[in-house]
Scaffold this motif. Structure first.
Motif, PDB file in Angstrom:
ATOM      1  N   PRO A 145      36.977  66.069   9.025  1.00  0.00           N
ATOM      2  CA  PRO A 145      36.910  66.188  10.493  1.00  0.00           C
ATOM      3  C   PRO A 145      38.201  65.796  11.192  1.00  0.00           C
ATOM      4  O   PRO A 145      38.488  66.322  12.286  1.00  0.00           O
ATOM      5  N   MET A 146      38.994  64.904  10.595  1.00  0.00           N
ATOM      6  CA  MET A 146      40.272  64.550  11.211  1.00  0.00           C
ATOM      7  C   MET A 146      41.220  65.742  11.195  1.00  0.00           C
ATOM      8  O   MET A 146      41.966  65.971  12.165  1.00  0.00           O
ATOM      9  N   MET A 147      41.182  66.498  10.108  1.00  0.00           N
ATOM     10  CA  MET A 147      42.060  67.674  10.034  1.00  0.00           C
ATOM     11  C   MET A 147      41.571  68.786  10.966  1.00  0.00           C
ATOM     12  O   MET A 147      42.370  69.439  11.649  1.00  0.00           O
ATOM     13  N   LEU A 148      40.257  68.987  11.010  1.00  0.00           N
ATOM     14  CA  LEU A 148      39.711  70.033  11.884  1.00  0.00           C
ATOM     15  C   LEU A 148      39.790  69.653  13.355  1.00  0.00           C
ATOM     16  O   LEU A 148      39.803  70.531  14.224  1.00  0.00           O
ATOM     17  N   GLY A 149      39.833  68.346  13.640  1.00  0.00           N
ATOM     18  CA  GLY A 149      39.870  67.902  15.028  1.00  0.00           C
ATOM     19  C   GLY A 149      41.136  68.275  15.764  1.00  0.00           C
ATOM     20  O   GLY A 149      41.150  68.299  17.009  1.00  0.00           O
ATOM     21  N   THR A 150      42.198  68.576  15.032  1.00  0.00           N
ATOM     22  CA  THR A 150      43.456  68.964  15.694  1.00  0.00           C
ATOM     23  C   THR A 150      43.305  70.276  16.462  1.00  0.00           C
ATOM     24  O   THR A 150      43.963  70.489  17.477  1.00  0.00           O
ATOM     25  N   PHE A 151      42.425  71.183  15.995  1.00  0.00           N
ATOM     26  CA  PHE A 151      42.233  72.468  16.697  1.00  0.00           C
ATOM     27  C   PHE A 151      41.581  72.236  18.056  1.00  0.00           C
ATOM     28  O   PHE A 151      41.994  72.858  19.048  1.00  0.00           O
ATOM     29  N   SER A 152      40.581  71.392  18.117  1.00  0.00           N
ATOM     30  CA  SER A 152      39.942  71.151  19.411  1.00  0.00           C
ATOM     31  C   SER A 152      40.890  70.452  20.367  1.00  0.00           C
ATOM     32  O   SER A 152      40.878  70.739  21.577  1.00  0.00           O
ATOM     33  N   TYR A 153      41.730  69.552  19.844  1.00  0.00           N
ATOM     34  CA  TYR A 153      42.688  68.886  20.740  1.00  0.00           C
ATOM     35  C   TYR A 153      43.742  69.876  21.247  1.00  0.00           C
ATOM     36  O   TYR A 153      44.248  69.743  22.375  1.00  0.00           O
ATOM     37  N   SER A 154      44.075  70.875  20.445  1.00  0.00           N
ATOM     38  CA  SER A 154      45.037  71.894  20.894  1.00  0.00           C
ATOM     39  C   SER A 154      44.501  72.637  22.104  1.00  0.00           C
ATOM     40  O   SER A 154      45.256  72.950  23.045  1.00  0.00           O
ATOM     41  N   LEU A 155      43.201  72.933  22.116  1.00  0.00           N
ATOM     42  CA  LEU A 155      42.609  73.594  23.281  1.00  0.00           C
ATOM     43  C   LEU A 155      42.633  72.685  24.505  1.00  0.00           C
ATOM     44  O   LEU A 155      42.863  73.138  25.624  1.00  0.00           O
ATOM     45  N   VAL A 156      42.411  71.387  24.271  1.00  0.00           N
ATOM     46  CA  VAL A 156      42.440  70.442  25.389  1.00  0.00           C
ATOM     47  C   VAL A 156      43.837  70.346  25.977  1.00  0.00           C
ATOM     48  O   VAL A 156      44.007  70.253  27.212  1.00  0.00           O
ATOM     49  N   THR A 157      44.845  70.381  25.118  1.00  0.00           N
ATOM     50  CA  THR A 157      46.231  70.294  25.628  1.00  0.00           C
ATOM     51  C   THR A 157      46.584  71.506  26.492  1.00  0.00           C
ATOM     52  O   THR A 157      47.347  71.390  27.455  1.00  0.00           O
ATOM     53  N   ILE A 158      46.033  72.669  26.161  1.00  0.00           N
ATOM     54  CA  ILE A 158      46.310  73.866  26.970  1.00  0.00           C
ATOM     55  C   ILE A 158      45.801  73.666  28.399  1.00  0.00           C
ATOM     56  O   ILE A 158      46.501  73.939  29.384  1.00  0.00           O
ATOM     57  N   VAL A 159      44.563  73.186  28.504  1.00  0.00           N
ATOM     58  CA  VAL A 159      43.987  72.950  29.826  1.00  0.00           C
ATOM     59  C   VAL A 159      44.697  71.786  30.510  1.00  0.00           C
ATOM     60  O   VAL A 159      44.957  71.812  31.725  1.00  0.00           O
ATOM     61  N   PRO A 203      52.326  63.565  17.683  1.00  0.00           N
ATOM     62  CA  PRO A 203      51.412  63.362  16.543  1.00  0.00           C
ATOM     63  C   PRO A 203      50.448  62.206  16.770  1.00  0.00           C
ATOM     64  O   PRO A 203      49.307  62.257  16.298  1.00  0.00           O
ATOM     65  N   GLN A 204      50.909  61.153  17.485  1.00  0.00           N
ATOM     66  CA  GLN A 204      50.011  60.021  17.741  1.00  0.00           C
ATOM     67  C   GLN A 204      48.778  60.456  18.538  1.00  0.00           C
ATOM     68  O   GLN A 204      47.666  59.970  18.305  1.00  0.00           O
ATOM     69  N   CYS A 205      48.979  61.371  19.488  1.00  0.00           N
ATOM     70  CA  CYS A 205      47.860  61.833  20.311  1.00  0.00           C
ATOM     71  C   CYS A 205      46.849  62.593  19.466  1.00  0.00           C
ATOM     72  O   CYS A 205      45.632  62.400  19.599  1.00  0.00           O
ATOM     73  N   TYR A 206      47.346  63.482  18.576  1.00  0.00           N
ATOM     74  CA  TYR A 206      46.450  64.225  17.696  1.00  0.00           C
ATOM     75  C   TYR A 206      45.679  63.282  16.775  1.00  0.00           C
ATOM     76  O   TYR A 206      44.481  63.495  16.503  1.00  0.00           O
ATOM     77  N   PHE A 207      46.364  62.270  16.264  1.00  0.00           N
ATOM     78  CA  PHE A 207      45.702  61.347  15.326  1.00  0.00           C
ATOM     79  C   PHE A 207      44.583  60.573  16.015  1.00  0.00           C
ATOM     80  O   PHE A 207      43.474  60.450  15.465  1.00  0.00           O
ATOM     81  N   MET A 208      44.835  60.040  17.202  1.00  0.00           N
ATOM     82  CA  MET A 208      43.818  59.248  17.889  1.00  0.00           C
ATOM     83  C   MET A 208      42.600  60.103  18.231  1.00  0.00           C
ATOM     84  O   MET A 208      41.454  59.669  18.100  1.00  0.00           O
ATOM     85  N   TRP A 209      42.848  61.333  18.695  1.00  0.00           N
ATOM     86  CA  TRP A 209      41.747  62.241  19.006  1.00  0.00           C
ATOM     87  C   TRP A 209      40.928  62.545  17.744  1.00  0.00           C
ATOM     88  O   TRP A 209      39.700  62.496  17.745  1.00  0.00           O
ATOM     89  N   SER A 210      41.638  62.866  16.647  1.00  0.00           N
ATOM     90  CA  SER A 210      40.946  63.243  15.411  1.00  0.00           C
ATOM     91  C   SER A 210      40.203  62.070  14.798  1.00  0.00           C
ATOM     92  O   SER A 210      39.127  62.242  14.206  1.00  0.00           O
ATOM     93  N   MET A 211      40.733  60.872  14.927  1.00  0.00           N
ATOM     94  CA  MET A 211      40.055  59.712  14.359  1.00  0.00           C
ATOM     95  C   MET A 211      38.728  59.457  15.060  1.00  0.00           C
ATOM     96  O   MET A 211      37.739  59.080  14.426  1.00  0.00           O
ATOM     97  N   VAL A 212      38.692  59.665  16.364  1.00  0.00           N
ATOM     98  CA  VAL A 212      37.434  59.496  17.093  1.00  0.00           C
ATOM     99  C   VAL A 212      36.366  60.437  16.539  1.00  0.00           C
ATOM    100  O   VAL A 212      35.200  60.064  16.392  1.00  0.00           O
ATOM    101  N   GLY A 263      43.975  61.169  31.285  1.00  0.00           N
ATOM    102  CA  GLY A 263      42.663  60.879  31.845  1.00  0.00           C
ATOM    103  C   GLY A 263      41.705  62.040  31.692  1.00  0.00           C
ATOM    104  O   GLY A 263      40.493  61.858  31.491  1.00  0.00           O
ATOM    105  N   TYR A 264      42.234  63.272  31.742  1.00  0.00           N
ATOM    106  CA  TYR A 264      41.387  64.457  31.569  1.00  0.00           C
ATOM    107  C   TYR A 264      40.863  64.540  30.144  1.00  0.00           C
ATOM    108  O   TYR A 264      39.666  64.779  29.916  1.00  0.00           O
ATOM    109  N   ALA A 265      41.727  64.314  29.134  1.00  0.00           N
ATOM    110  CA  ALA A 265      41.308  64.336  27.730  1.00  0.00           C
ATOM    111  C   ALA A 265      40.331  63.187  27.443  1.00  0.00           C
ATOM    112  O   ALA A 265      39.380  63.340  26.681  1.00  0.00           O
ATOM    113  N   PHE A 266      40.595  62.041  28.070  1.00  0.00           N
ATOM    114  CA  PHE A 266      39.691  60.896  27.902  1.00  0.00           C
ATOM    115  C   PHE A 266      38.289  61.241  28.408  1.00  0.00           C
ATOM    116  O   PHE A 266      37.282  60.936  27.758  1.00  0.00           O
ATOM    117  N   SER A 267      38.209  61.899  29.541  1.00  0.00           N
ATOM    118  CA  SER A 267      36.905  62.260  30.106  1.00  0.00           C
ATOM    119  C   SER A 267      36.178  63.256  29.222  1.00  0.00           C
ATOM    120  O   SER A 267      34.963  63.144  28.984  1.00  0.00           O
TER     121      SER A 267
END
Length: 786
Positions: free
Chosen positions: A96-110, A127-136, A368-372
């Protein structure tokens, strides 16, 4: 904030939602209402000073919560884990950490589009942002999962045990990652020195602090000897460890976790959990969860134009762990529905997810948007688990085709599966003696599941249940273990001795920890899981040295009645009056047969006991005639219903006569071990007289049915006035102290005819014979006279 979270929790209880969901939802609702009211109202209600005070109190609650998590975590259990759950846990953490990078990529676009509108530069694509998102996304909240399994009554099913085992490993891996890896992404290479210091602190805690604490705790093995003043030093040690790790450059929560792991396991750890759980987890920690909800800008998320991308990102985030665990468990051969339910359970989030998310917010690694969006995703992930599992996974469906859950329908060469429920070692001794009688040399083997019933207290349930996944884990507890674990070891020894003496039989021991008012549902699920044909329950009274039955615990009677109402197989209720073991003496058993499905099941059980060479069986058929044979008036007015009732009675009589005839034929060929007698009863007064005559012969054990399927108005009225309706009319008389018997009693209820409805129906008294009203008191008087 606390009041709103409690209010939401009670509103969501019908949906079996954990506290995490209610706390987060309360915070999001408060935040949305304040934001709709404008910034002025938000500043008036939550000024800076209030926010700082709430953050400080929430941090204290968070420290307590993580400390309790460390107390519940068992490293020995993780290290001794078998291969299958370990592989599942590793895959459900890393993939899930590896797959989570795709969902974060969509969030970064918005997120980029939103920041460009406000004129800000985008800085959240590192990379730190992708890691924290994927770890969650990779985290599974073990305590929250355990509470969900308790609410859904899946804790002791195959699915629940595997989910707890994998979640324990997943939780350990994520906390290890939080302590060792997250600092490098947050602080960079400066974290090397702090990590070396933390590792040194861990070694110091394990090799110096833990042995010292074990010596101190060993001086007071009884947890009631500890005063609040002495326990205050433990709390001082907690804050000292959190402060030390903060000085070393690590997160203070790492110190709370290490300190919790250093506390010796056993009654002292249970005491700390009991004293700290309400204060830390129920009052202070919710402030942290609600604060996370207050940080969530739901209005901003809903008003954004790129709603499709947000929905896709949320769906991808939810599905990453579900798909991963589903694929791995399907590879191991788990059924489709079970694999899907397992994936949903492993997607449950806990406090570590929110801790990592808040660190990413504070260190400006997430907007704050990604956090929400992630907070909403965590809320949806955890909220959806219970309702969906209730729909797609119900253990009863897997066993609906196997309806022959009775001893009567089993062949003599078929393995008999029995579930034995006990509360203490005294019960285990009596149950083993019953199992010895059932393990005759000429009949099939027994497969026994012995379950110790323990009332749920606080947060201990999930940990103990996961530890007991391996039966050998009982032997690894320290000398300061709690009374329940000591009893469990004694109970396990009793049943292990049974399998050693009676070779060919198999016995497993386990714990069922649940609220006593709903523990019957756990017993149902475990009985179905083991495909048991008989559940044995102990009576709520025990045999005293004065020769009377004394109450052990009144709650045990309620448990027995709840189990008998809707049991998935036949049930036996055992009244133990120091029944002798077959290793020490011969047993003379009497089976009382009046009629009905329960009596036929009791006859089948007694018949099996004759396979043992040291058992003699006497079957006494009590024939009701005259006034005793009168049937109660029926209220049905439909001719079809009356005809059906008549046909049912005739069918019952045919089945009764067939069973008795077969027994009499067998008894002719086994005169040394089997005997048949008949007694006639013409009125209700004759019942205690006949029972007293039978008891004069000094039988060791009575085996009889609970009483379904009997149409005698005399017996029906006597049951309404019984002290213990779960024993039935005859069982209540034989087991009463006034009867004066010293024989043990086994009361049997057959599966397939509906459970018992306990309660006294005084409205129907007028439909019975007029002399019936005086029968109970007169019957007891006659029993005392005889």
């Amino acid at each position: 904030m606390v009041f709103s979270s409690r209010l939401v929790y009670y509103l969501l209880r019908p949906l079996s939602q954990p506290h995490l969901v209610s706390d987060l939802l309360a915070g999001i609702v408060l935040s949305s209402l304040l934001q709709l009211g404008g910034d002025g109202i938000l500043r008036d209600i939550f000024p800076i000073k209030i926010i700082l005070a709430i953050a400080t109190i929430a941090q204290v609650g968070l420290i307590f919560y993580v400390f309790l998590t460390g107390l519940e975590m068992n490293l020995d259990f993780v290290l001794r884990a078998p291969k299958k759950p370990t592989i599942i846990a590793i895959c459900s953490t890393l993939v899930p950490m590896m797959l989570g990078t795709f969902s974060y990529s969509l969030v970064t676009i918005v997120d980029k589009k939103l920041l460009k509108k406000s004129g800000e530069t985008y800085q959240y694509n590192r990379p730190q942002c992708y890691f924290m998102w994927s770890m969650v996304l990779s985290i599974t909240g073990f305590p929250v999962l355990a509470n969900i399994l308790v609410d859904l009554k899946l804790l002791y099913t195959r699915l629940g045990k595997l989910a707890l085992t994998v979640a324990t490993h997943n939780d350990f891996y994520n906390w290890l990652m939080f302590a060792m890896v997250v600092p490098f992404f947050v602080n960079g290479y400066r974290a090397v020195y702090s990590m070396l210091c933390v590792i040194a602190f861990i070694l110091l805690s394990h090799f110096v602090l833990r042995p010292l604490l074990e010596k101190i705790v060993a001086k007071k093995p009884n947890k009631h000897e500890w005063t609040n003043y002495q326990l205050s030093f433990v709390i001082m040690g907690l804050f000292a460890c959190t402060g030390l790790t903060d000085i070393l450059g690590a997160n203070p929560l790492v110190g709370a976790l290490i300190y919790g792991l250093a506390i010796p396991r056993g009654s002292f750890a249970e005491l700390l959990i009991e004293r700290s759980d309400d204060f830390g987890s129920r009052y202070l920690a919710p402030l942290f969860f609600v604060s996370c909800g207050l940080r969530t800008n739901l209005v901003k998320v809903l008003q954004h134009a790129e709603g499709c991308l947000v929905v896709i990102a949320v769906i991808l985030s939810i599905c990453t762990k579900i798909v991963t665990t589903f694929a791995v468990t399907r590879y191991y051969g788990m059924p489709f529905r079970e694999s899907l339910a397992f994936g949903l359970l492993m997607n449950t989030k806990g406090i570590l997810s929110l801790i990592v998310l808040n660190i990413a917010w504070d260190k400006q690694l997430m907007s704050g948007y990604a956090f929400s969006i992630m907070t909403l995703t965590i809320l949806i992930m955890t909220f959806m688990v219970s309702p969906i599992i209730n729909v797609i996974y119900r253990p009863k469906r897997a066993y609906r085709m196997n309806m022959l859950r009775t001893i009567q329908n089993l062949g003599f060469q078929t393995e008999v599966r029995i579930m034995v429920c006990v509360h203490n070692p005294r019960h285990a001794t009596g149950m083993v003696n019953i199992l010895e009688a059932l393990s005759g040399v000429c009949v099939s083997s027994l497969r026994v599941t012995a379950a110790q019933l323990i009332e749920l207290k606080g947060r201990v349930t999930g940990l103990v249940s996961a530890q007991l996944e391996h039966q050998s884990s009982i032997q690894h507890f320290s000398h300061s273990q709690s009374q329940s674990l000591e009893d469990m070891e004694t109970i396990a020894n009793h049943f292990q001795f049974f399998t050693q003496v009676h070779s060919g039989n198999h016995a497993d021991t386990c714990m069922i920890m649940s609220p006593f008012n709903t523990i019957n549902r756990d017993i149902y699920n475990l009985a179905m899981e083991k495909q048991a044909s008989l559940v044995l329950l102990p009576f709520h009274k025990h045999w005293s040295s004065e020769g009377n039955l004394e109450v052990t615990n009144e709650v045990f009677s309620e448990i027995n009645q709840n189990v008998m109402k809707d049991a998935p197989c036949s049930v036996g209720l055992f009244v133990d009056r120091s029944l002798n073991s077959l290793l020490k003496a011969n047993l003379h058993i009497v089976m009382l047969f009046i009629g009905g499905p329960d009596d036929r099941e009791a006859l089948a059980i007694a018949w099996r006991m004759t396979g043992h060479q040291r058992i003699r069986l006497t079957m006494v058929r009590i024939i009701l005639c005259g006034e005793a044979a009168l049937e109660g008036h029926k209220k049905e007015s439909s001719h079809g219903e009356l005809l059906s009732a008549v046909l049912d009675k005739n069918k019952e009589r045919e089945l009764d006569d067939s069973c008795v005839s077969n027994f009499r034929i067998m008894g002719v060929n086994n005169k040394d071990t089997m005997k048949y007698e008949e007694r006639q009863v013409e009125s209700g007064y004759g019942i205690p007289r006949v029972l007293n005559e039978i008891d004069q012969k000094g039988y060791d054990l009575y085996v009889l049915g609970q009483g379904k399927g009997r149409h005698s108005s005399v017996l029906s009225e006597m049951l309404n006035w019984s002290d213990f309706p779960e024993l039935g009319v005859i069982g209540d008389l034989v087991a009463s102290n006034s009867f004066g018997s010293s024989s043990s009693v086994l009361v049997v209820q057959q599966y397939g005819y509906g459970g018992m409805e306990f309660g006294r129906n005084h409205d129907n008294n007028s439909s019975c014979h007029p002399s019936i009203h005086k029968l109970p008191s007169m019957a007891r008087s006659l029993s005392r006279m005889f």
